[in-house]
Design a protein around this motif. Structure first.
Motif, PDB file in Angstrom:
ATOM      1  N   ILE A 287      21.737  19.565 -29.971  1.00 50.04           N
ATOM      2  CA  ILE A 287      21.018  19.516 -31.253  1.00 50.04           C
ATOM      3  C   ILE A 287      19.519  19.702 -31.077  1.00 50.04           C
ATOM      4  CG2 ILE A 287      22.783  18.138 -32.382  1.00 50.04           C
ATOM      5  CD1 ILE A 287      20.925  15.724 -32.182  1.00 50.04           C
ATOM      6  N   GLY A 288      19.058  19.724 -29.820  1.00 49.81           N
ATOM      7  CA  GLY A 288      17.660  20.046 -29.552  1.00 49.81           C
ATOM      8  C   GLY A 288      16.694  18.890 -29.715  1.00 49.81           C
ATOM      9  N   ILE A 289      17.130  17.663 -29.420  1.00 55.13           N
ATOM     10  CA  ILE A 289      16.207  16.536 -29.399  1.00 55.13           C
ATOM     11  C   ILE A 289      16.348  15.813 -28.062  1.00 55.13           C
ATOM     12  CG2 ILE A 289      16.258  16.261 -31.907  1.00 55.13           C
ATOM     13  CD1 ILE A 289      17.929  13.741 -31.555  1.00 55.13           C
ATOM     14  N   THR A 290      15.373  14.986 -27.754  1.00 55.28           N
ATOM     15  CA  THR A 290      15.421  14.269 -26.490  1.00 55.28           C
ATOM     16  C   THR A 290      16.474  13.161 -26.561  1.00 55.28           C
ATOM     17  OG1 THR A 290      13.796  12.603 -27.120  1.00 55.28           O
ATOM     18  CG2 THR A 290      12.938  14.651 -26.132  1.00 55.28           C
ATOM     19  N   PRO A 291      17.053  12.815 -25.416  1.00 55.49           N
ATOM     20  CA  PRO A 291      17.988  11.690 -25.406  1.00 55.49           C
ATOM     21  C   PRO A 291      17.349  10.400 -25.936  1.00 55.49           C
ATOM     22  CG  PRO A 291      18.198  12.935 -23.381  1.00 55.49           C
ATOM     23  CD  PRO A 291      16.997  13.492 -24.116  1.00 55.49           C
ATOM     24  N   ALA A 292      16.061  10.211 -25.674  1.00 55.99           N
ATOM     25  CA  ALA A 292      15.371   9.013 -26.173  1.00 55.99           C
ATOM     26  C   ALA A 292      15.325   8.997 -27.705  1.00 55.99           C
ATOM     27  CB  ALA A 292      13.962   8.933 -25.602  1.00 55.99           C
ATOM     28  N   ASN A 293      15.018  10.139 -28.313  1.00 59.97           N
ATOM     29  CA  ASN A 293      14.978  10.200 -29.775  1.00 59.97           C
ATOM     30  C   ASN A 293      16.373  10.050 -30.373  1.00 59.97           C
ATOM     31  OD1 ASN A 293      12.229  10.398 -30.051  1.00 59.97           O
ATOM     32  ND2 ASN A 293      12.222  12.628 -30.080  1.00 59.97           N
ATOM     33  N   LEU A 294      17.379  10.588 -29.700  1.00 59.66           N
ATOM     34  CA  LEU A 294      18.750  10.401 -30.170  1.00 59.66           C
ATOM     35  C   LEU A 294      19.141   8.927 -30.088  1.00 59.66           C
ATOM     36  CD1 LEU A 294      21.364  11.512 -31.283  1.00 59.66           C
ATOM     37  CD2 LEU A 294      22.041  12.090 -28.938  1.00 59.66           C
ATOM     38  N   ALA A 295      18.712   8.246 -29.029  1.00 60.99           N
ATOM     39  CA  ALA A 295      19.007   6.814 -28.882  1.00 60.99           C
ATOM     40  C   ALA A 295      18.376   6.012 -30.024  1.00 60.99           C
ATOM     41  CB  ALA A 295      18.514   6.303 -27.535  1.00 60.99           C
ATOM     42  N   VAL A 296      17.146   6.355 -30.399  1.00 59.57           N
ATOM     43  CA  VAL A 296      16.484   5.678 -31.520  1.00 59.57           C
ATOM     44  C   VAL A 296      17.302   5.863 -32.795  1.00 59.57           C
ATOM     45  CG1 VAL A 296      14.440   5.751 -33.033  1.00 59.57           C
ATOM     46  CG2 VAL A 296      14.161   5.752 -30.550  1.00 59.57           C
ATOM     47  N   LEU A 297      17.787   7.055 -33.019  1.00 66.17           N
ATOM     48  CA  LEU A 297      18.577   7.343 -34.206  1.00 66.17           C
ATOM     49  C   LEU A 297      19.922   6.617 -34.166  1.00 66.17           C
ATOM     50  CD1 LEU A 297      19.049   8.862 -36.840  1.00 66.17           C
ATOM     51  CD2 LEU A 297      19.802  10.821 -35.480  1.00 66.17           C
TER      52      LEU A 297
ATOM     53  N   THR B 139      17.918  17.830 -38.568  1.00 68.89           N
ATOM     54  CA  THR B 139      18.579  17.076 -37.500  1.00 68.89           C
ATOM     55  C   THR B 139      19.966  16.650 -37.949  1.00 68.89           C
ATOM     56  OG1 THR B 139      16.449  16.279 -36.680  1.00 68.89           O
ATOM     57  CG2 THR B 139      18.404  15.053 -36.002  1.00 68.89           C
ATOM     58  N   LEU B 140      20.088  16.169 -39.173  1.00 70.86           N
ATOM     59  CA  LEU B 140      21.382  15.769 -39.707  1.00 70.86           C
ATOM     60  C   LEU B 140      22.327  16.964 -39.750  1.00 70.86           C
ATOM     61  CD1 LEU B 140      23.123  13.524 -40.919  1.00 70.86           C
ATOM     62  CD2 LEU B 140      22.102  14.061 -43.143  1.00 70.86           C
ATOM     63  N   GLU B 141      21.822  18.103 -40.169  1.00 69.45           N
ATOM     64  CA  GLU B 141      22.637  19.318 -40.209  1.00 69.45           C
ATOM     65  C   GLU B 141      23.104  19.705 -38.810  1.00 69.45           C
ATOM     66  OE1 GLU B 141      22.488  23.908 -41.864  1.00 69.45           O
ATOM     67  OE2 GLU B 141      20.636  22.751 -41.798  1.00 69.45           O
ATOM     68  N   ALA B 142      22.210  19.631 -37.822  1.00 69.86           N
ATOM     69  CA  ALA B 142      22.570  19.958 -36.442  1.00 69.86           C
ATOM     70  C   ALA B 142      23.623  18.993 -35.908  1.00 69.86           C
ATOM     71  CB  ALA B 142      21.330  19.945 -35.554  1.00 69.86           C
TER      72      ALA B 142
ATOM     73  N   VAL C 276      27.303  20.329 -34.685  1.00 72.30           N
ATOM     74  CA  VAL C 276      27.776  20.126 -33.311  1.00 72.30           C
ATOM     75  C   VAL C 276      28.986  19.203 -33.272  1.00 72.30           C
ATOM     76  CG1 VAL C 276      27.149  19.137 -31.070  1.00 72.30           C
ATOM     77  CG2 VAL C 276      25.542  20.634 -32.251  1.00 72.30           C
ATOM     78  N   LEU C 277      28.960  18.143 -34.078  1.00 79.24           N
ATOM     79  CA  LEU C 277      30.052  17.169 -34.069  1.00 79.24           C
ATOM     80  C   LEU C 277      31.190  17.548 -35.021  1.00 79.24           C
ATOM     81  CD1 LEU C 277      27.919  13.908 -33.940  1.00 79.24           C
ATOM     82  CD2 LEU C 277      29.263  14.921 -32.083  1.00 79.24           C
ATOM     83  N   GLU C 278      30.999  18.639 -35.781  1.00 79.31           N
ATOM     84  CA  GLU C 278      31.998  19.108 -36.743  1.00 79.31           C
ATOM     85  C   GLU C 278      32.441  17.970 -37.662  1.00 79.31           C
ATOM     86  OE1 GLU C 278      35.082  20.966 -34.413  1.00 79.31           O
ATOM     87  OE2 GLU C 278      33.810  22.677 -33.953  1.00 79.31           O
ATOM     88  N   CYS C 279      31.447  17.414 -38.360  1.00 83.33           N
ATOM     89  CA  CYS C 279      31.718  16.290 -39.245  1.00 83.33           C
ATOM     90  C   CYS C 279      30.866  16.388 -40.500  1.00 83.33           C
ATOM     91  CB  CYS C 279      31.446  14.965 -38.514  1.00 83.33           C
ATOM     92  SG  CYS C 279      29.703  14.692 -38.122  1.00 83.33           S
ATOM     93  N   GLN C 280      31.068  15.466 -41.407  1.00 87.77           N
ATOM     94  CA  GLN C 280      30.286  15.362 -42.631  1.00 87.77           C
ATOM     95  C   GLN C 280      29.222  14.280 -42.448  1.00 87.77           C
ATOM     96  OE1 GLN C 280      30.582  17.286 -45.495  1.00 87.77           O
ATOM     97  NE2 GLN C 280      31.903  18.488 -44.139  1.00 87.77           N
ATOM     98  N   PRO C 281      28.099  14.356 -43.188  1.00 87.85           N
ATOM     99  CA  PRO C 281      27.059  13.327 -43.066  1.00 87.85           C
ATOM    100  C   PRO C 281      27.596  11.910 -43.269  1.00 87.85           C
ATOM    101  CG  PRO C 281      26.227  15.181 -44.336  1.00 87.85           C
ATOM    102  CD  PRO C 281      27.701  15.429 -44.110  1.00 87.85           C
ATOM    103  N   GLY C 282      28.565  11.749 -44.148  1.00 91.95           N
ATOM    104  CA  GLY C 282      29.130  10.434 -44.412  1.00 91.95           C
ATOM    105  C   GLY C 282      29.890   9.837 -43.236  1.00 91.95           C
TER     106      GLY C 282
END
Length: 74
Positions: free
Chosen positions: A25-35, A47-50, A54-60
């Motif tokens: 998704i093009g973010i750092t592992p640290a930023n993903l951990a924060v999220l 970011t939500l769209e990415a 990648v995860l083939e899912c819906q935002p919900g």
């Protein structure tokens, strides 16, 4: 916090490591951990769209609302 982030749940279902998701998704592992730990104050729609792509899912599947005091991080 009333918004619960369930990225870990979706990652487990997809059997995908966090580092792989961060790279795809093009973010750092640290930023993903924060999220994923619910410490983020905001998330960009790009970011939500990415994440969804990648995860083939819906935002919900990644985000849900619970009244204050009932969820993790709250």
């Amino acid at each position: 916090m009333a918004i619960i982030v369930d990225i870990d749940v979706v990652l487990a279902k997809r059997k995908m490591p966090v580092g792989v998701l961060a790279e795809r998704i093009g973010i750092t592992p640290a930023n993903l951990a924060v999220l994923k730990n619910g410490r983020a104050k905001a998330v960009r729609f790009t970011t939500l769209e990415a994440l969804c792509e990648v995860l083939e899912c819906q935002p919900g599947e990644l985000l849900r609302w619970e009244p204050d005091g009932t969820g993790a991080g709250g």
